[in-house]
Design an enzyme around this catalytic site. Structure first.
Site, PDB file in Angstrom:
ATOM      1  N   HIS A  69       0.830  -1.211   0.000  1.00  0.00           N
ATOM      2  CA  HIS A  69       0.000   0.000   0.000  1.00  0.00           C
ATOM      3  C   HIS A  69       0.867   1.265   0.000  1.00  0.00           C
ATOM      4  O   HIS A  69       0.945   1.955  -1.003  1.00  0.00           O
ATOM      5  CB  HIS A  69      -0.999   0.029   1.157  1.00  0.00           C
ATOM      6  CG  HIS A  69      -1.952  -1.112   1.175  1.00  0.00           C
ATOM      7  ND1 HIS A  69      -2.824  -1.370   0.133  1.00  0.00           N
ATOM      8  CD2 HIS A  69      -2.193  -2.068   2.111  1.00  0.00           C
ATOM      9  CE1 HIS A  69      -3.549  -2.435   0.419  1.00  0.00           C
ATOM     10  NE2 HIS A  69      -3.178  -2.882   1.608  1.00  0.00           N
ATOM     11  N   ASP A 120      -5.619  -7.072  -2.506  1.00  0.00           N
ATOM     12  CA  ASP A 120      -5.807  -7.281  -1.083  1.00  0.00           C
ATOM     13  C   ASP A 120      -7.244  -7.708  -0.786  1.00  0.00           C
ATOM     14  O   ASP A 120      -7.680  -7.705   0.352  1.00  0.00           O
ATOM     15  CB  ASP A 120      -5.479  -5.987  -0.333  1.00  0.00           C
ATOM     16  CG  ASP A 120      -5.158  -6.230   1.136  1.00  0.00           C
ATOM     17  OD1 ASP A 120      -4.826  -7.379   1.472  1.00  0.00           O
ATOM     18  OD2 ASP A 120      -5.252  -5.304   1.935  1.00  0.00           O
TER      19      ASP A 120
END
Length: 256
Positions: A69, A120
């Site tokens: 991220h 994710d």
């Protein structure tokens, strides 16, 4: 793979880094960092440091690291990660789906940073869709077009795929991401666009079409490490997989 600085304390992270240092030089280490703004605020409240800053305080972040991220980095952190040679593992569809925020991709790439892509979540497992979301988010952020390309490679899809493939190899610690001696034979077949057999479209344009029209039917054969895993767009066990999925979903519906 320590999940995040929230999931391990400083002593545990130090022990994991020590174990990692004893592994072969290509072994990667992954960690989630700076995914959401509340995480950044909590980190500053805890020790006065932003998550990426805190990670660099506690570990020797280098080219073996993959920061998942890394959505909320300031300019200094962006430069730190790029200079360290780490790879950022982007999940653009998940980050959009969860409302996490927009990664500062243009500045990161300009600083020489590497990125790969993953998922994710399972909302949509499509690498082309992930990269299209990355590009579109940068356009919205910077109010301009064709952000994640360059003068050397002006085609968005070709530029994004090449960068993501290289970054994916770095993030997994494997010789993959390009067609070259000593690298895994990973490649896929592009079929023609609807109403066009593809023979009159340059490959770069065909990749752009596939990425930004979201047409999955344009992928034919897929080869991973020299092994055919999709034949004309179909998995050899596709029927069995669909049957097992239908059976599982039917059971869940009965439970509900």
């Amino acid at each position: 793979a320590p999940h995040s600085l929230r999931a391990v304390d400083q002593g545990e992270l130090a022990q994991l880094c020590q174990l990692h240092a004893g592994l072969e030089k290509t072994a990667p280490i992954h960690i989630h960092v700076a995914e959401q703004l509340p995480e950044v605020k909590a980190s500053i409240a805890h020790n006065g440091r932003r998550p990426v800053e805190a990670l660099f305080d506690q570990a020797d972040v280098n080219e073996r690291w993959c920061l998942i991220h890394a959505t909320h980095m300031n300019a200094q952190e962006t430069q730190m990660v790029a200079r360290a040679g780490a790879t950022v593992g982007l999940c653009p569809l998940t980050e959009a789906n969860l409302g996490d925020g927009i990664f500062n991709g243009a500045e990161y790439v300009k600083a020489g940073g590497h990125f790969g892509i993953g998922s994710d979540s399972n909302v949509n497992c499509d690498p082309f869709a992930e990269l299209a979301m990355l590009e579109y988010s940068q356009r919205l952020l910077h109010h301009q077009r064709t952000v994640m390309a360059s003068d050397a490679q002006p085609h968005n899809a070709t530029s994004l795929l090449a960068q993501a493939a290289t970054g994916g190899g770095r993030a997994t610690g494997r010789n993959m991401g390009k067609i070259a001696p000593g690298y895994a034979a990973d490649f896929f077949e592009m079929t023609g666009a609807p109403g066009n057999d593809g023979r009159h479209l340059p490959l770069n344009s065909l990749l752009d079409y596939r990425m930004f029209t979201q047409n999955p039917r344009m992928v034919g054969d897929v080869v991973v490490a020299g092994r055919l895993v999709l034949n004309a767009g179909h998995h050899p066990c596709e029927a069995e997989i669909n049957q097992a999925f239908d059976k599982t979903m039917a059971g869940l519906c009965r439970e509900i």
